[in-house]
Scaffold this motif. Structure first.
Motif, PDB file in Angstrom:
ATOM      1  N   GLN A  87       2.121  -7.809  12.516  1.00 47.78           N
ATOM      2  CA  GLN A  87       0.635  -6.835  12.234  1.00 47.78           C
ATOM      3  C   GLN A  87       0.135  -8.245  11.779  1.00 47.78           C
ATOM      4  N   ILE A  89      -3.121  -9.766   8.295  1.00 47.44           N
ATOM      5  CA  ILE A  89      -3.663  -9.691   7.663  1.00 47.44           C
ATOM      6  C   ILE A  89      -5.224 -10.336   7.728  1.00 47.44           C
ATOM      7  N   GLU A 112      -5.115   2.747  -0.245  1.00 47.29           N
ATOM      8  CA  GLU A 112      -5.561   2.361   0.777  1.00 47.29           C
ATOM      9  C   GLU A 112      -4.835   2.488   2.196  1.00 47.29           C
ATOM     10  N   ILE A 113      -4.795   2.557   2.859  1.00 47.00           N
ATOM     11  CA  ILE A 113      -3.725   2.747   4.920  1.00 47.00           C
ATOM     12  C   ILE A 113      -3.498   1.628   5.069  1.00 47.00           C
ATOM     13  N   GLY A 114      -2.589   1.474   5.173  1.00 42.52           N
ATOM     14  CA  GLY A 114      -1.829  -0.473   5.789  1.00 42.52           C
ATOM     15  C   GLY A 114      -2.146  -0.794   5.394  1.00 42.52           C
ATOM     16  N   THR A 115      -0.697  -1.263   4.634  1.00 43.68           N
ATOM     17  CA  THR A 115      -1.030  -2.338   2.776  1.00 43.68           C
ATOM     18  C   THR A 115      -0.554  -3.740   3.633  1.00 43.68           C
ATOM     19  N   SER A 117       0.166  -7.392   3.987  1.00 48.42           N
ATOM     20  CA  SER A 117       0.428  -8.480   3.757  1.00 48.42           C
ATOM     21  C   SER A 117       0.492  -8.020   1.835  1.00 48.42           C
ATOM     22  N   GLY A 118      -0.298  -6.882   1.524  1.00 46.80           N
ATOM     23  CA  GLY A 118      -0.536  -7.097   0.121  1.00 46.80           C
ATOM     24  C   GLY A 118      -1.664  -7.536  -0.520  1.00 46.80           C
ATOM     25  N   GLN A 120      -5.234  -7.108   0.767  1.00 49.91           N
ATOM     26  CA  GLN A 120      -6.115  -6.798   0.623  1.00 49.91           C
ATOM     27  C   GLN A 120      -5.968  -5.685  -0.956  1.00 49.91           C
ATOM     28  N   GLU A 135       2.380   1.999   3.150  1.00 54.57           N
ATOM     29  CA  GLU A 135       2.529   0.733   4.498  1.00 54.57           C
ATOM     30  C   GLU A 135       3.540   1.633   5.604  1.00 54.57           C
ATOM     31  N   ILE A 136       3.385   1.349   6.952  1.00 49.30           N
ATOM     32  CA  ILE A 136       5.311   2.649   7.990  1.00 49.30           C
ATOM     33  C   ILE A 136       5.313   1.854   7.463  1.00 49.30           C
ATOM     34  N   GLY A 163       0.211   6.628   6.100  1.00 48.62           N
ATOM     35  CA  GLY A 163      -0.506   7.596   5.306  1.00 48.62           C
ATOM     36  C   GLY A 163      -1.479   7.834   6.181  1.00 48.62           C
ATOM     37  N   ALA A 180      -6.269  -0.204   9.195  1.00 42.62           N
ATOM     38  CA  ALA A 180      -5.819  -0.161  10.427  1.00 42.62           C
ATOM     39  C   ALA A 180      -6.878   0.670  11.876  1.00 42.62           C
ATOM     40  N   PRO A 234      -3.631  -1.276  15.689  1.00 45.58           N
ATOM     41  CA  PRO A 234      -3.512   0.211  15.121  1.00 45.58           C
ATOM     42  C   PRO A 234      -2.975   0.623  14.228  1.00 45.58           C
ATOM     43  N   LEU A 235      -3.850   2.105  14.192  1.00 50.73           N
ATOM     44  CA  LEU A 235      -2.682   2.898  12.779  1.00 50.73           C
ATOM     45  C   LEU A 235      -1.859   3.310  13.594  1.00 50.73           C
ATOM     46  N   THR A 236      -0.724   4.002  13.665  1.00 52.26           N
ATOM     47  CA  THR A 236       0.360   4.302  14.316  1.00 52.26           C
ATOM     48  C   THR A 236       1.119   5.201  13.824  1.00 52.26           C
TER      49      THR A 236
HETATM   50  N1  SAH Z   1      -4.791  -4.478   4.619  1.00 51.80           N
HETATM   51  C1  SAH Z   1      -3.413  -5.465   5.290  1.00 51.80           C
HETATM   52  C2  SAH Z   1      -3.902  -6.194   6.801  1.00 51.80           C
HETATM   53  C3  SAH Z   1      -3.211  -4.241   7.234  1.00 51.80           C
HETATM   54  S1  SAH Z   1      -2.578  -5.067   8.975  1.00 51.80           S
HETATM   55  C4  SAH Z   1      -3.608  -6.813   4.246  1.00 51.80           C
HETATM   56  O1  SAH Z   1      -4.323  -6.671   3.659  1.00 51.80           O
HETATM   57  O2  SAH Z   1      -2.928  -7.511   4.576  1.00 51.80           O
HETATM   58  C5  SAH Z   1      -2.554  -3.217   9.009  1.00 51.80           C
HETATM   59  C6  SAH Z   1      -1.496  -2.475   8.575  1.00 51.80           C
HETATM   60  O3  SAH Z   1      -1.564  -1.396   8.510  1.00 51.80           O
HETATM   61  C7  SAH Z   1      -0.298  -3.736   9.240  1.00 51.80           C
HETATM   62  O4  SAH Z   1       0.684  -4.177   8.613  1.00 51.80           O
HETATM   63  C8  SAH Z   1       0.389  -1.746   9.689  1.00 51.80           C
HETATM   64  O5  SAH Z   1       1.917  -1.760  10.234  1.00 51.80           O
HETATM   65  C9  SAH Z   1       0.033  -0.369   9.025  1.00 51.80           C
HETATM   66  N2  SAH Z   1       0.390   0.585   9.317  1.00 51.80           N
HETATM   67  C10 SAH Z   1      -0.507   1.143  10.643  1.00 51.80           C
HETATM   68  N3  SAH Z   1       0.021   2.662  10.672  1.00 51.80           N
HETATM   69  C11 SAH Z   1      -0.144   2.853   9.451  1.00 51.80           C
HETATM   70  C12 SAH Z   1       0.201   4.353   9.091  1.00 51.80           C
HETATM   71  N4  SAH Z   1      -0.073   4.832   9.405  1.00 51.80           N
HETATM   72  N5  SAH Z   1       0.268   4.286   8.190  1.00 51.80           N
HETATM   73  C13 SAH Z   1       0.411   3.669   7.482  1.00 51.80           C
HETATM   74  N6  SAH Z   1       0.414   1.578   7.483  1.00 51.80           N
HETATM   75  C14 SAH Z   1       0.040   2.026   8.761  1.00 51.80           C
END
Ligand code: SAH
Length: 240
Positions: A87, A89, A112-115, A117-118, A120, A135-136, A163, A180, A234-236
């Motif tokens: 993944q 940042i 926020e979807i996709g935490t 590193s934390g 953002q 975060e998944i 998410g 993501a 990708p959003l998984t």
């Molecule tokens: N906002 C983050 C960067 C995000 S990278 C930062 O500031 O560092 C995208 C993240 O989305 C990855 O960690 C990935 O594991 C997560 N992700 C992917 N699909 C997801 C889902 N369905 N639900 C939650 N998180 C997801």
């Protein structure tokens, strides 16, 4: 080195060591602050990131704390960085752009979807009242949660999970940010937006260039607008 210390008292040596260490330490500190200021000027202000609250937040959040130790020297460079587990940042400019476009106010609840590193989430947390982030990858969720509490961000809740369906128990939200890349706009997320709310999400084909899409909710209707071409991991989905 040995001759340098030879004719000195223990007291002198201790003082020299303390001074050297504090100089090294201070230099490290100054560097991060200076690099962060440079990032603000050259990567954000020079590229139309002008929203005062976005700039202020990104000036305050120590981005280097959110990247792995071997990446810290690159923390303020103009690019995304690996954070482990395949993944990344996001690039500072993208964080600034997505934050600014949400037109945040200090009383907002943001999802926020996709935490990752934390980072953002921390930027959002500097601006708004409360942040909910999902975060998944469990390990990343845990790491981000620890980092955010270590740095004193106590208005951010981190949840490990998929998410895609949002966090309805905590909604509706004034703003939603998906960091993501999705293949389409998840319906459930739009429906967790408040009236007048804004959502920003990268949408497009898997592994290709996606468009950042801005969604606004007005009089119960959703309006979408493509605002920039981007690349995102990708959003998984979890398999049910
Ligand atoms: N906002 C983050 C960067 C995000 S990278 C930062 O500031 O560092 C995208 C993240 O989305 C990855 O960690 C990935 O594991 C997560 N992700 C992917 N699909 C997801 C889902 N369905 N639900 C939650 N998180 C997801």
């Amino acid at each position: 080195m040995v001759t340098f210390f030879k004719n000195r008292s223990v007291f002198e040596v201790v003082i020299i060591v303390i001074i050297s260490l504090s100089t090294i330490f201070a230099r490290g500190q100054i560097n991060h602050n200076q690099l962060r200021e440079k990032m603000i000027r050259e990567q954000l202000m020079a590229r139309q990131i002008t929203d005062p609250s976005t700039l202020k937040a990104m000036r305050l959040v120590p981005r280097h704390e959110f990247v792995p130790p071997d990446m810290q020297v690159y923390a303020y460079s103009d690019s995304p960085l690996p954070i482990g587990l395949k993944q990344t940042i996001s690039q500072p400019y993208i964080v600034g752009y997505m934050t600014q476009i949400l037109k945040l106010k200090d009383n907002f609840r943001v999802l926020e979807i996709g935490t990752g590193s934390g980072y953002q989430a921390a930027v959002l947390g500097q601006i708004v009242d409360s942040v909910f982030t999902i975060e998944i990858i469990e390990e990343l969720a845990l790491r981000a949660k620890n980092k955010l509490s270590e740095l004193g961000y106590n208005n951010i809740q981190v949840k490990a999970g998929d998410g895609y369906l949002g966090w309805p128990e905590k909604g509706p939200f004034d703003a939603i940010i998906v960091t993501a890349g999705a293949e389409e706009i998840p319906n459930a997320l739009q429906h967790q937006l408040k009236e007048g709310g804004r959502m920003i999400i990268p949408v497009g084909p898997h592994n290709g260039v996606r468009q950042l899409v801005l969604i606004t909710k007005k009089q119960g209707k959703f309006k979408t607008k493509e605002v920039m071409a981007v690349r995102f991991v990708p959003l998984t989905r979890t398999r049910n």
